[in-house]
Motif scaffolding. Sequence first.
Motif, PDB file in Angstrom:
ATOM      1  N   SER A 141     -11.572   6.848  -2.923  1.00 48.79           N
ATOM      2  CA  SER A 141     -12.508   7.345  -3.031  1.00 48.79           C
ATOM      3  C   SER A 141     -12.101   8.563  -2.376  1.00 48.79           C
TER       4      SER A 141
ATOM      5  N   GLN B 221      -7.366   2.827  -6.353  1.00 51.00           N
ATOM      6  CA  GLN B 221      -6.576   1.419  -6.275  1.00 51.00           C
ATOM      7  C   GLN B 221      -5.445   1.433  -5.431  1.00 51.00           C
ATOM      8  N   ASN B 222      -5.748   1.481  -3.876  1.00 50.28           N
ATOM      9  CA  ASN B 222      -4.491   1.121  -3.084  1.00 50.28           C
ATOM     10  C   ASN B 222      -4.556  -0.089  -2.314  1.00 50.28           C
TER      11      ASN B 222
ATOM     12  N   GLU C 119       0.736  -1.358  -0.326  1.00 51.33           N
ATOM     13  CA  GLU C 119       0.130   0.131   0.480  1.00 51.33           C
ATOM     14  C   GLU C 119       0.705   1.442  -0.119  1.00 51.33           C
TER      15      GLU C 119
ATOM     16  N   SER D 179      -3.346   4.753 -13.636  1.00 52.50           N
ATOM     17  CA  SER D 179      -3.978   4.820 -12.533  1.00 52.50           C
ATOM     18  C   SER D 179      -4.759   6.653 -12.906  1.00 52.50           C
TER      19      SER D 179
ATOM     20  N   SER E 239      -7.102  -2.004  -0.998  1.00 58.35           N
ATOM     21  CA  SER E 239      -8.374  -0.961  -1.362  1.00 58.35           C
ATOM     22  C   SER E 239      -8.090  -0.325  -1.693  1.00 58.35           C
ATOM     23  N   THR E 240      -9.768  -0.066  -2.008  1.00 61.53           N
ATOM     24  CA  THR E 240      -9.837   1.092  -2.953  1.00 61.53           C
ATOM     25  C   THR E 240     -10.069   2.681  -2.105  1.00 61.53           C
TER      26      THR E 240
ATOM     27  N   THR F 207      -8.830   5.959 -14.531  1.00 69.27           N
ATOM     28  CA  THR F 207      -9.800   5.577 -13.303  1.00 69.27           C
ATOM     29  C   THR F 207      -9.772   6.814 -11.937  1.00 69.27           C
TER      30      THR F 207
ATOM     31  N   ILE G 255     -11.850   7.452  -8.335  1.00 66.92           N
ATOM     32  CA  ILE G 255     -11.511   6.497  -7.130  1.00 66.92           C
ATOM     33  C   ILE G 255      -9.782   5.763  -7.139  1.00 66.92           C
TER      34      ILE G 255
END
Length: 520
Positions: free
Chosen positions: A140, A133-134, A94, A122, A137-138, A125, A131
């Motif tokens: 917002s 994507q880390n 992460e 990246s 987890s996603t 998206t 959003i």
Amino acid sequence: MTPDNQIKLLLKTLSQGVFEKEHIIAMALLSAIAGESIFLLGPPGTAKSLVARRLKLAFKDGVAFEYLMSRFSTPDEIFGPVSISLLKNEDRYERVVDGFLPTSTIVFLDEIWKASPSIQNSLLTAINERIFQNGRSTISLPMKALIAASNELPAEDEGLEALWDRFLVRMVSNCIQSEATFYKMVRQQYFSTPEVDEDCQITEEQYHVWQMEIGKVDIPDEICAVLTAIRKGFKKETKKEEINEMDYYISDRRWKKCVHLMQASAFLNGRKHIDMTDLPILMHCLWNKAETIPTVIDVVGKSLTAHIDNKLAKLEKDIEQALKKAYEPEKKEQNTRNVPETFSLTHFFYYTLRNYKDGKCLFYKVDYNHVSVDKATDGIIYRDEEKRAWMIHAIYTGTLFDYKVKNQAMVKKVKLQKCKGGIIIDGTPYGFERPLGSTNPSDSLFDSEDSPEPNITDSVMEIIDKTLRTQLNQLQELFAKSKNLFLSDNDLKVTKKYLTQCGKHIEEVYVKAQNAQKLL
């Protein structure tokens, strides 16, 4: 405070100390509120980064992130470094996103096209879905707008088309054009960042409420008709030779976003429906290449009066068909009589047209015998300063006219047809002047003092008087009184140009109807 008053005060504050970039700030704010991203094209030193820094001030507790891209930029520099402790202790990949793009309200990325493929993917998206994507987890994103800048457009065949399409609003940021404004800029002392009153700043709660209200803004049928006119205009452009179809390609997703942007404009201007003053915004949304900008402006500008111009085209066709029917009896009469027409001569060799729209106009006598009644003949019209008149010549086999003679300027090709007592130029009939007291048995209907019976021209003039002029006047009044917060002075100037062109078209058709009236 109403949205329009709030935005008005915000723009006034954000534009303090900024020269000839107020329209870019306005469009950037509109984009941010509509949830769209904006691309700025321009050379270095034209205040592109300043726009992003000012835009952050419009949002309460706004956070800005800016970065200058290079070929060696890594995702760590944009989205945050990988957490070593999580990777080591929990085997989780992460990023530490605080202070980077994923936690920012306004993002500015300079030299965007130099971003690596991993960053680009990246960003796609992030811009579209908001959003990130880390790891597992996603996140917002709180990002309201991503402002990208470059001094060039994306190179072709490098896979940048998808990223380029994500930027709905595209603005050109040039150096200061006005000398007076330039002097103000160089004389300006150090100017600190303006302070925005908290009551004017847009809160997160207010932002989400506005999103719901923007979605409720009505889209009238007349706006849909204009969009259709624009789409048809682009299709027409793509049919031209040496034109790449993708130069004017607008995806369905992009059209949807364009309409949403206009809904946002209407709402922030205090309206519950989109009106014609929101449409010029599309001039900054529909171009794909710098060289297509003039064409896009032309297509959008003409679409504003397309409903009037289409009706005028139909009326012109009706007049031409009516005149064509009237030529048949004249053609038969011409074959049975040998009495020549008697017209006044000017400079020994020319007939003079009556009431020509641009002033004195002469037609070469010898050419009259080479003009047909039932078929259009090619001709030219040009200005002769020695005779202080417009000159018309028919072009036929053996014609003596030389295009290069006297270096005539403003030479224009026209279509000529003979009619009783005169000549028809591009569908508009004009009578020739006759000697005083002429009793020629074939006197033109142009000389008749009797009122003609009602015909198609009466209907044409009535439609123009009662409908088309009214529609144009309403449009002109709407734009003259427009206080659309997102239209620049240049936008209004361009719009006025196309409304004026439509007015000239109306008057041309009206004159055509008046002149044809006595022939029918």
